[in-house]
Motif scaffolding. Structure first.
Motif, PDB file in Angstrom:
ATOM      1  N   GLU A  10       3.694  18.589   5.939  1.00 15.46           N
ATOM      2  CA  GLU A  10       3.474  18.694   7.398  1.00 15.46           C
ATOM      3  C   GLU A  10       4.413  17.936   8.081  1.00 15.46           C
ATOM      4  OE1 GLU A  10       1.909  20.526  10.364  1.00 15.46           O
ATOM      5  OE2 GLU A  10       1.089  20.960   8.574  1.00 15.46           O
ATOM      6  N   PRO A  11       5.322  18.475   8.840  1.00 20.14           N
ATOM      7  CA  PRO A  11       6.210  17.418   9.540  1.00 20.14           C
ATOM      8  C   PRO A  11       5.669  16.616  10.509  1.00 20.14           C
ATOM      9  CG  PRO A  11       6.316  19.744  10.556  1.00 20.14           C
ATOM     10  CD  PRO A  11       5.431  19.818   9.567  1.00 20.14           C
ATOM     11  N   THR A  12       6.076  15.182  10.660  1.00 17.16           N
ATOM     12  CA  THR A  12       5.785  14.216  11.379  1.00 17.16           C
ATOM     13  C   THR A  12       6.039  14.397  13.177  1.00 17.16           C
ATOM     14  OG1 THR A  12       7.716  12.876  11.453  1.00 17.16           O
ATOM     15  CG2 THR A  12       5.926  12.336   9.655  1.00 17.16           C
ATOM     16  N   PHE A  13       5.408  13.772  13.738  1.00 15.82           N
ATOM     17  CA  PHE A  13       5.660  14.005  15.151  1.00 15.82           C
ATOM     18  C   PHE A  13       7.361  13.617  15.513  1.00 15.82           C
ATOM     19  CE2 PHE A  13       5.946  12.161  19.591  1.00 15.82           C
ATOM     20  CZ  PHE A  13       5.292  13.258  20.236  1.00 15.82           C
ATOM     21  N   ASP A  14       7.763  12.680  15.055  1.00 18.37           N
ATOM     22  CA  ASP A  14       9.196  12.486  15.263  1.00 18.37           C
ATOM     23  C   ASP A  14      10.043  13.514  14.442  1.00 18.37           C
ATOM     24  OD1 ASP A  14       8.666  10.135  16.431  1.00 18.37           O
ATOM     25  OD2 ASP A  14       8.736   8.870  14.494  1.00 18.37           O
ATOM     26  N   GLU A  15       9.838  14.037  13.431  1.00 12.63           N
ATOM     27  CA  GLU A  15      10.427  15.118  12.950  1.00 12.63           C
ATOM     28  C   GLU A  15      10.512  16.439  13.712  1.00 12.63           C
ATOM     29  OE1 GLU A  15       9.975  14.070   8.368  1.00 12.63           O
ATOM     30  OE2 GLU A  15       8.746  15.505   9.066  1.00 12.63           O
ATOM     31  N   ARG A  16       9.265  16.775  14.479  1.00 14.03           N
ATOM     32  CA  ARG A  16       9.144  17.793  15.288  1.00 14.03           C
ATOM     33  C   ARG A  16      10.119  17.660  16.507  1.00 14.03           C
ATOM     34  NH1 ARG A  16       4.558  21.114  14.162  1.00 14.03           N
ATOM     35  NH2 ARG A  16       3.294  20.425  12.671  1.00 14.03           N
ATOM     36  N   GLY A  51       1.068  14.276  12.902  1.00 10.46           N
ATOM     37  CA  GLY A  51       2.119  15.100  13.228  1.00 10.46           C
ATOM     38  C   GLY A  51       1.504  16.117  14.540  1.00 10.46           C
ATOM     39  N   ALA A  52       0.315  15.704  14.909  1.00 15.53           N
ATOM     40  CA  ALA A  52       0.015  16.880  16.101  1.00 15.53           C
ATOM     41  C   ALA A  52       0.484  15.976  17.255  1.00 15.53           C
ATOM     42  CB  ALA A  52      -1.569  17.022  15.920  1.00 15.53           C
ATOM     43  N   GLY A  53       0.479  16.930  18.382  1.00 14.42           N
ATOM     44  CA  GLY A  53       0.894  16.530  19.870  1.00 14.42           C
ATOM     45  C   GLY A  53       0.167  17.215  20.751  1.00 14.42           C
ATOM     46  N   ALA A  54      -0.076  16.421  21.935  1.00 15.75           N
ATOM     47  CA  ALA A  54      -0.788  17.057  23.026  1.00 15.75           C
ATOM     48  C   ALA A  54       0.286  17.036  24.218  1.00 15.75           C
ATOM     49  CB  ALA A  54      -1.865  15.975  23.405  1.00 15.75           C
ATOM     50  N   VAL A  55       0.328  18.370  25.101  1.00 18.80           N
ATOM     51  CA  VAL A  55       1.196  18.444  26.024  1.00 18.80           C
ATOM     52  C   VAL A  55       0.453  18.157  27.356  1.00 18.80           C
ATOM     53  CG1 VAL A  55       2.643  20.131  27.378  1.00 18.80           C
ATOM     54  CG2 VAL A  55       2.248  20.178  24.864  1.00 18.80           C
TER      55      VAL A  55
END
Length: 64
Positions: A10-16, A51-55
């Protein structure tokens, strides 16, 4: 005989975030996340961990 499936990384937040530039997005870091823009439109993306993000956009983040 048992076969093991390879584990999906699972890609990390920074990788995304770093992968967005290949699609024409500009990424600039702000406290707790990043401001992602393209063609005059944008959003603030916050790191939620794992790895999750919120917009979301908050007043004073540089968006009119």
């Amino acid at each position: 005989m048992f076969f093991r499936n390879p584990k999906v990384k699972e890609p990390t937040f920074d990788e995304r975030l770093s992968g967005l530039s290949q699609f024409g997005f500009s990424v600039s870091r702000v406290s707790g996340g990043a401001k992602v823009t393209r063609n005059g439109f944008g959003a603030v993306v916050e790191d939620m961990g794992g790895g999750a993000g919120a917009v979301g956009a908050h007043a004073g983040d540089g968006f009119p």
